[in-house]
Design an enzyme around this catalytic site. Sequence first.
Site, PDB file in Angstrom:
ATOM      1  CD1 TRP A 170      -3.177  -1.257   1.014  1.00 35.08           C
ATOM      2  CD2 TRP A 170      -1.500  -2.576   1.849  1.00 35.08           C
ATOM      3  NE1 TRP A 170      -3.660  -2.277   1.248  1.00 35.08           N
ATOM      4  CE2 TRP A 170      -2.705  -3.159   1.739  1.00 35.08           C
ATOM      5  CE3 TRP A 170      -0.324  -3.116   2.376  1.00 35.08           C
ATOM      6  CZ2 TRP A 170      -2.856  -4.643   2.198  1.00 35.08           C
ATOM      7  CZ3 TRP A 170      -0.682  -4.379   2.736  1.00 35.08           C
ATOM      8  CH2 TRP A 170      -1.954  -4.997   2.744  1.00 35.08           C
TER       9      TRP A 170
ATOM     10  CG  ASN B 229      16.545  -4.231  -5.053  1.00 36.05           C
ATOM     11  OD1 ASN B 229      16.778  -5.609  -5.404  1.00 36.05           O
ATOM     12  ND2 ASN B 229      16.495  -3.810  -3.976  1.00 36.05           N
ATOM     13  CE1 TYR B 230      10.962  -3.742 -13.983  1.00 35.76           C
ATOM     14  CE2 TYR B 230      11.198  -6.143 -14.346  1.00 35.76           C
ATOM     15  CZ  TYR B 230      10.415  -4.883 -14.555  1.00 35.76           C
ATOM     16  OH  TYR B 230       9.494  -4.830 -15.387  1.00 35.76           O
ATOM     17  NE  ARG B 231      11.252  -6.271  -5.379  1.00 35.15           N
ATOM     18  CZ  ARG B 231      12.712  -6.526  -5.577  1.00 35.15           C
ATOM     19  NH1 ARG B 231      13.150  -6.750  -6.733  1.00 35.15           N
ATOM     20  NH2 ARG B 231      13.574  -6.879  -4.506  1.00 35.15           N
TER      21      ARG B 231
ATOM     22  CG  ASP C 198      17.783  -4.929   0.581  1.00 35.12           C
ATOM     23  OD1 ASP C 198      17.695  -4.927  -0.531  1.00 35.12           O
ATOM     24  OD2 ASP C 198      16.729  -5.254   1.100  1.00 35.12           O
TER      25      ASP C 198
END
Length: 301
Positions: free
Chosen positions: A105, A170-172, A261
Site C-alpha cells: 500500500w 532491484n526491479y519490481r 540488501d
Amino acid sequence: MNTNPRIALIGECMIELQHRADGSLQQSFGGDTLNTAVYLRRELGAIGSVDYVTALGDDSFSDAMCRQWADEGLGLERVQRLPGRLPGLYCIQTDAGGERKFLYWRNEAAVRECFTTPAAEPILAALPGYDVVYLSGITLAVIGEVGRERLLLALIEARRRGAKVVFDNNYRPRLWASVEAARAAYRPVLAEVDIALLTEDDEQALFGFADSEQVFAAYPEIAEVVLKRGANECLIRCNAEHFAVPALKVERVVDTTAAGDSFSAAYVASRLKGGSPAEAALAGHRLASRVIQVPGALIPR
C-alpha cells in the site's frame, strides 16, 4: 581508502507487517535501501557517516522511523517531513521454504515527493558532496519521472566531483507502468554508475538477458559489476578481472527478506575498508546467510 567516507543512501522506508503462522502481525519498518543503510552502518562500525535520504509524513509512524534510524546511527539531515503525508506500508507473507510474497500500500507515500518539493533543493545540492551515493531500482520507481530527472543531474555532478555511485537494480514490475518505462528510467542511471550490484533474475526480467555473459557484456562502461545469484555463487567483473565467490550454505532458511540488501551493504562496507572484490563478496554472503535465518528485514544487532 577515504578513512572517513560520507555515504548517502536514497530511497523509501515503509511500515512493515510480518504475517506470522498463527495469523498475527508483527509491525516493524523496512525498505531496500533503508535495510542496506542500517546494515552498512553496522558493518562500518565507527568509520564514516551514513545518511538516509527520503521523505516521510508528520505522523507517529514516521516519528518512530526517525527514532529507530537515529538509534542505528544513521544521519537524518536529509530526511524531509511532509505535513499531512504518510509512509507506505507492506505486508510480508512467507511460505514453508522461507520464500516471501509482498503486499503493498504505497501509492500515496510521502517519498513520491522526495525530489519535487522546495525542501528538496538543498538536499539535491548536497548529494554531490558525498563520497558514495547509493540508490536502487525501487528508488527510481517511487520518486517519479520529475524526481528521476533531478536526481540524475545530481548523480552526474557527484561523479564529476569524484563520488562513487552505487546502484542495486532491484526491479519490481508492479512499480512500473510497463517494462519499457522501467528500461527508459534505468538506462540513463546505469550510464552514471561505478559499482553495479545486480540480481541476475531482475536483469533477465527487465532486459531479457539470457545469462551472466550477456549481463556483463551489456555494461562495459561500469568499472565494477557484481551479479547476485541467490544461493548460487556471485560473479564479479572488476577492471577486466573476473571472480566467482560461492555463497554460504545454511541449514534452514527462515525468511529471505533483505538477503540482497544485506549482501550489498557488507560488500560496499568491505570495499570502503580496502577489501578486494572477492573479500567483499564473501563478507556479503556471510551477512546475508545470517539475515535469512531470522524473520523480517532487519535482524537484531
